[in-house]
Design a protein around this motif. Structure first.
Motif, short mmCIF file in Angstrom:
data_model
loop_
_atom_site.label_atom_id
_atom_site.label_comp_id
_atom_site.label_asym_id
_atom_site.label_seq_id
_atom_site.Cartn_x
_atom_site.Cartn_y
_atom_site.Cartn_z
N GLU A 137 0.82 -1.21 0.00
CA GLU A 137 0.00 0.00 0.00
C GLU A 137 0.85 1.26 0.00
O GLU A 137 0.60 2.21 0.73
CB GLU A 137 -0.98 -0.01 1.19
N LYS A 138 1.90 1.23 -0.83
CA LYS A 138 2.81 2.38 -0.92
C LYS A 138 2.80 2.94 -2.33
O LYS A 138 2.64 2.21 -3.30
CB LYS A 138 4.24 1.95 -0.59
N VAL A 139 3.04 4.25 -2.38
CA VAL A 139 3.11 4.94 -3.67
C VAL A 139 4.50 5.56 -3.82
O VAL A 139 4.99 6.20 -2.90
CB VAL A 139 2.05 6.07 -3.73
N PHE A 140 5.10 5.35 -4.97
CA PHE A 140 6.33 6.06 -5.31
C PHE A 140 5.92 7.23 -6.18
O PHE A 140 5.25 7.06 -7.19
CB PHE A 140 7.29 5.16 -6.09
N ALA A 141 6.31 8.43 -5.77
CA ALA A 141 5.90 9.62 -6.51
C ALA A 141 7.12 10.46 -6.87
O ALA A 141 8.08 10.52 -6.11
CB ALA A 141 4.92 10.44 -5.69
N GLU A 142 7.02 11.08 -8.04
CA GLU A 142 8.12 11.87 -8.58
C GLU A 142 8.52 13.01 -7.64
O GLU A 142 7.69 13.86 -7.31
CB GLU A 142 7.64 12.45 -9.91
N GLY A 143 9.76 13.00 -7.22
CA GLY A 143 10.30 14.11 -6.43
C GLY A 143 9.77 14.26 -5.02
O GLY A 143 10.01 15.26 -4.36
N LEU A 144 9.01 13.30 -4.55
CA LEU A 144 8.46 13.39 -3.21
C LEU A 144 9.22 12.49 -2.24
O LEU A 144 9.67 11.42 -2.60
CB LEU A 144 7.00 12.94 -3.18
N ASN A 145 9.29 12.97 -1.00
CA ASN A 145 9.86 12.15 0.06
C ASN A 145 11.30 11.73 -0.27
O ASN A 145 11.65 10.57 -0.14
CB ASN A 145 8.98 10.91 0.27
N ILE A 146 12.09 12.71 -0.67
CA ILE A 146 13.48 12.43 -1.01
C ILE A 146 14.29 12.28 0.28
O ILE A 146 14.20 13.11 1.18
CB ILE A 146 14.10 13.58 -1.85
N VAL A 147 15.00 11.20 0.34
CA VAL A 147 15.84 10.95 1.51
C VAL A 147 17.29 10.94 1.06
O VAL A 147 17.63 10.34 0.05
CB VAL A 147 15.46 9.60 2.16
N LYS A 148 18.10 11.66 1.81
CA LYS A 148 19.52 11.69 1.49
C LYS A 148 20.21 10.65 2.35
O LYS A 148 20.02 10.60 3.56
CB LYS A 148 20.11 13.07 1.77
N ARG A 149 21.01 9.86 1.71
CA ARG A 149 21.72 8.83 2.45
C ARG A 149 23.22 8.99 2.25
O ARG A 149 23.68 9.18 1.13
CB ARG A 149 21.29 7.45 1.96
N HIS A 150 23.92 8.87 3.35
CA HIS A 150 25.37 8.88 3.27
C HIS A 150 25.83 7.48 2.89
O HIS A 150 25.39 6.50 3.48
CB HIS A 150 25.98 9.30 4.60
N VAL A 151 26.64 7.42 1.88
CA VAL A 151 27.11 6.13 1.41
C VAL A 151 28.61 6.04 1.66
O VAL A 151 29.37 6.94 1.33
CB VAL A 151 26.82 5.96 -0.10
#
Ligand SMILES: [Zn+2]
Length: 109
Positions: free
Chosen positions: A35-49
């Motif tokens: 029940e999840k939606v992937f949407a353009e440019g929303l909920n961007i999370v930055k991750r340190h790699v």
């Protein structure tokens, strides 16, 4: 089937709760089991790699995280707000979605 969620890929949506509330976007992908939606440019999370073979320098990677489907609504341009959708069954047997607020037909065939 999750019948109460009438969203499809490429639908315009608006976020109705959470930190991205009020933002509009477009559906990229729907995960109906989670029940999840992937949407353009929303909920961007930055991750340190950390440095690895693919990315020897390491650094920050931006990734779109899915939003729970109950936090978004179909965005009707005519109403300029999030709306509920209804279904009409055509004589051909095809289903057509429409905006319950203004009656605008969404799926034209
Ligand atoms: Zn409408």
């Amino acid at each position: 089937m999750l019948r109460k969620y009438k969203l499809k890929k490429d639908d315009p949506i608006i976020v109705i709760s959470g930190k991205e509330k009020g933002k509009t976007s477009k559906v990229l992908k729907i995960d109906r089991t989670k029940e999840k939606v992937f949407a353009e440019g929303l909920n961007i999370v930055k991750r340190h790699v950390k440095p690895n073979q693919l990315n020897p320098e390491g650094g920050i990677v931006e990734k779109e995280m899915p939003i729970h489907i109950s936090n978004v609504m179909y965005y009707c341009k005519k109403c300029d707000k999030g709306v509920r959708l209804g279904y009409k069954v055509l004589e051909s047997g095809n289903k057509q979605r429409f905006c319950k607020s203004c009656g605008e037909i969404i799926d034209k065939d």
